[in-house]
Design a protein around this motif. Structure first.
Motif, mmCIF file in Angstrom:
data_model
loop_
_atom_site.group_PDB
_atom_site.id
_atom_site.type_symbol
_atom_site.label_atom_id
_atom_site.label_comp_id
_atom_site.label_asym_id
_atom_site.label_seq_id
_atom_site.Cartn_x
_atom_site.Cartn_y
_atom_site.Cartn_z
ATOM 1 N N ILE A 1 0.863 -1.186 0.000
ATOM 2 C CA ILE A 1 0.000 0.000 0.000
ATOM 3 C C ILE A 1 0.896 1.231 0.000
ATOM 4 N N PRO A 2 0.888 2.024 -1.055
ATOM 5 C CA PRO A 2 1.747 3.208 -1.069
ATOM 6 C C PRO A 2 1.275 4.256 -0.068
ATOM 7 N N ALA A 3 2.230 4.903 0.605
ATOM 8 C CA ALA A 3 1.895 5.941 1.582
ATOM 9 C C ALA A 3 3.068 6.895 1.672
ATOM 10 N N ARG A 4 2.831 8.062 2.251
ATOM 11 C CA ARG A 4 3.903 9.042 2.425
ATOM 12 C C ARG A 4 4.036 9.396 3.896
ATOM 13 N N ARG A 5 5.245 9.782 4.272
ATOM 14 C CA ARG A 5 5.483 10.222 5.639
ATOM 15 C C ARG A 5 4.553 11.386 5.967
ATOM 16 N N GLY A 6 3.959 11.345 7.134
ATOM 17 C CA GLY A 6 3.085 12.435 7.562
ATOM 18 C C GLY A 6 1.634 12.235 7.166
ATOM 19 N N GLU A 7 1.366 11.234 6.363
ATOM 20 C CA GLU A 7 -0.026 11.031 5.958
ATOM 21 C C GLU A 7 -0.826 10.338 7.051
ATOM 22 N N ARG A 8 -2.117 10.662 7.073
ATOM 23 C CA ARG A 8 -3.052 9.939 7.946
ATOM 24 C C ARG A 8 -3.913 9.060 7.048
ATOM 25 N N ILE A 9 -3.886 7.767 7.329
ATOM 26 C CA ILE A 9 -4.581 6.802 6.484
ATOM 27 C C ILE A 9 -5.691 6.138 7.274
ATOM 28 N N ARG A 10 -6.886 6.166 6.707
ATOM 29 C CA ARG A 10 -7.970 5.408 7.322
ATOM 30 C C ARG A 10 -7.827 3.966 6.874
ATOM 31 N N LEU A 11 -7.626 3.084 7.825
ATOM 32 C CA LEU A 11 -7.422 1.671 7.527
ATOM 33 C C LEU A 11 -8.619 0.900 8.068
ATOM 34 N N ARG A 12 -9.403 0.352 7.152
ATOM 35 C CA ARG A 12 -10.588 -0.414 7.545
ATOM 36 C C ARG A 12 -10.226 -1.886 7.522
ATOM 37 N N LEU A 13 -10.356 -2.551 8.660
ATOM 38 C CA LEU A 13 -9.995 -3.962 8.759
ATOM 39 C C LEU A 13 -11.260 -4.789 8.976
ATOM 40 N N ILE A 14 -11.420 -5.818 8.165
ATOM 41 C CA ILE A 14 -12.558 -6.730 8.303
ATOM 42 C C ILE A 14 -12.007 -8.134 8.526
ATOM 43 N N ASN A 15 -12.432 -8.790 9.591
ATOM 44 C CA ASN A 15 -12.053 -10.187 9.801
ATOM 45 C C ASN A 15 -13.110 -11.067 9.143
ATOM 46 N N ALA A 16 -12.783 -11.595 7.958
ATOM 47 C CA ALA A 16 -13.734 -12.420 7.199
ATOM 48 C C ALA A 16 -13.480 -13.910 7.404
ATOM 49 N N THR A 17 -12.624 -14.260 8.363
ATOM 50 C CA THR A 17 -12.402 -15.686 8.615
ATOM 51 C C THR A 17 -13.638 -16.290 9.265
ATOM 52 N N VAL A 18 -13.729 -17.605 9.206
ATOM 53 C CA VAL A 18 -14.852 -18.277 9.853
ATOM 54 C C VAL A 18 -14.675 -18.244 11.367
#
Ligand SMILES: [Cu+2]
Length: 507
Positions: A246-263
């Protein structure tokens, strides 16, 4: 530029453009990204579906125009979700392919991206060999749209279709998946993103749908009956890929949405020393707090939204790592830090996301209180058993002996509800787990508070899915504000095939 796989986390052209004030960077008009939203269209005729190939060109062009893309987002969106067999190379391009079932034959299925308040229709088309339904996990949809087999609809037979139609009440991170036994494990799931009405102050919006796969040497899925206790032989994927960059830059704020799709795998996810603010849990905004040790633990079905403040320099990588059990860690994705413009320096604590229309108070004094035992073994093959109706629910605890119906044995004879409530009545459920297995509980149609151990105070967040550990008791509270027949699902963390449900009625 980023190729199709590099763009696999960045799934919606119009939203990225909106957040960036119309100055789209190349990645936002990348055809690979556009292919991830094959179903968004202006609804001229509701029955006219556009094929993925012809629509991708349209979306790419719209990506440059803020006004047009916003208009498109506000129009009624129709998704065609085709449950079908597919073949995916989960281990990588040169590796043996895995036969899965997926929406559109891919895993995860297409991202459903909506605006809060938007009306939405998804047409499930069953191109598979067995009956199926779609459950909209965490979305507060009308009962007939909930997708619980036999309880809210009959399973959709092969070749048949079913239209799911609802308004997106809440902004946040949700997901959809097949609700018949064993189908989630084969890949029938996808994310649902409902955007807030106002833009959120982040530089990028990144989605990671996490899954584990029990594959043999030929890449075939092993029987889900096997034990998932050790992650040693499992393959872990984010958005169906290994080690996504995932490309990103220093100082950036990234919204990271995590979904646990395991059973049934608990996923501890860590972000190597980056400051990670938890801003939403199960799609619902929480008062932002910093994740301790840059780690969050996500139970199957749970979602967590983070704001990650990137502090690394150009050329560095920030590994996103999960603990796969027994002290083993696996890198599932990474931020690759690039050069170029960035804000530099900290933004400080984030504001809370705007609240969704959930009840501001729950009057627990008038709550119906029901206790449910989690540890009892599921019933043997005899689905239609008469269950005890609670006669004086305010004072008694006789709901303890719940008949959990195995998901693979559901039929039209679901018996009586575990309890019945009047619409808008508060409910307190106590889940007692005397055994040595951990369980995940999912309440359909309702978002709940987790009550404190000692009194009726509650944690400062909402949930729709809850892990109850061995020898633990957990209490939840919610307002039963949607009429219908609602499932309470139970899944064992140590026995993947043991999915079961009970249900309650709101009238
Ligand atoms: Cu679910």
């Amino acid at each position: 530029m980023f190729g199709p796989s590099g763009a696999a986390y960045n799934m919606c052209v119009e939203t990225s453009t909106r957040k960036m004030g119309g100055h789209a960077r190349p990645r936002n008009v990348d055809p690979g990204a556009a292919m991830k939203v094959p179903f968004f269209q202006k609804s001229l005729t509701r029955r006219a579906f556009v094929s993925a190939a012809s629509l991708s060109a349209t979306v790419t062009i719209l990506g440059g125009s803020r006004a047009v893309s916003q208009a498109m987002a506000q129009a009624e969106a129709i998704a065609e979700l085709r449950a079908k067999a597919g073949s995916v190379r989960l281990r990588g391009p040169q590796q043996p392919a895995t036969n899965i079932m997926g929406y559109g034959g891919t895993v995860p299925g297409p991202t459903v991206r909506l605006r809060r308040g938007q009306e939405f229709t998804a047409r499930l088309i069953n191109d598979g060999a067995e009956p199926t339904t779609i459950h909209w996990h965490g979305l507060r949809v009308p009962n007939a749209m909930d997708g619980t087999p036999y309880l809210t609809q009959l399973p959709v037979a092969p070749v048949q279709s079913f239209d799911y139609r609802f308004v997106a009440k809440d902004a946040g991170t949700f997901w959809y998946h097949a609700a018949l036994a064993g189908q989630l494990a084969r890949g029938l799931y996808g994310p649902v993103i409902v955007d807030e009405s106002e833009p959120v102050d982040v530089d990028h919006d990144v989605l990671l749908v996490l899954d584990d796969w029990n594959l043999d040497d030929n890449g075939s899925l092993r029987d889900i009956g096997g034990s998932a206790a050790s992650g040693q032989h499992f393959l872990f994927t984010a958005n169906g890929l290994r080690d996504l960059a995932i490309p990103a830059r220093r100082g950036e704020r990234i919204r990271l949405r995590l979904i646990n799709a395991t059973v049934n795998r608990l996923l501890p996810v860590s972000l190597s020393n980056q400051t990670a603010w938890v801003v939403a849990i199960d799609g619902q905004p929480a008062e932002p707090f910093i994740a301790r040790d840059s780690q969050v633990v996500i139970a199957p079905g749970n979602r967590i939204d983070l704001f990650v403040d990137i502090a690394e320099d150009v050329g560095d990588t920030v590994p996103i790592v999960i603990d796969s059990g027994g002290g083993q860690s696996v890198q599932i994705a990474r931020f690759a830090i690039e050069g170029g413009a960035s804000r530099n320096g900290s933004r400080g604590a984030p504001k809370s996301l705007p609240q969704n229309p959930l009840p501001s108070r729950i009057d627990l004094r008038n709550a119906l209180r029901v206790q449910l035992a989690l540890g009892a073994a599921p019933l043997p093959a005899k689905p239609s058993v008469e269950r005890k109706k609670i006669s004086n629910p305010k004072t008694n605890n006789q709901g303890t002996n719940v008949s959990w119906m195995p998901m693979d044995q559901l039929s039209s004879s679901l018996g009586a509800p575990l309890f019945s409530v009047r619409k808008d009545q508060p409910v307190v459920l106590t889940f007692a787990n005397p055994g040595d297995q951990a369980y995940v509980i999912h309440v359909h149609g309702h978002t709940f508070r987790l009550l404190d151990n000692l009194d009726d105070g509650w944690k400062p967040f909402w949930l729709d899915t809850l892990l109850v550990g061995p020898q633990q008791t957990a209490r939840i509270a919610f307002v039963a504000d949607l009429t219908g027949k609602w499932a309470i699902e139970r899944r064992s963390l140590s026995e993947p095939s043991r999915e079961s449900l009970t249900w309650f009625e709101v009238s």
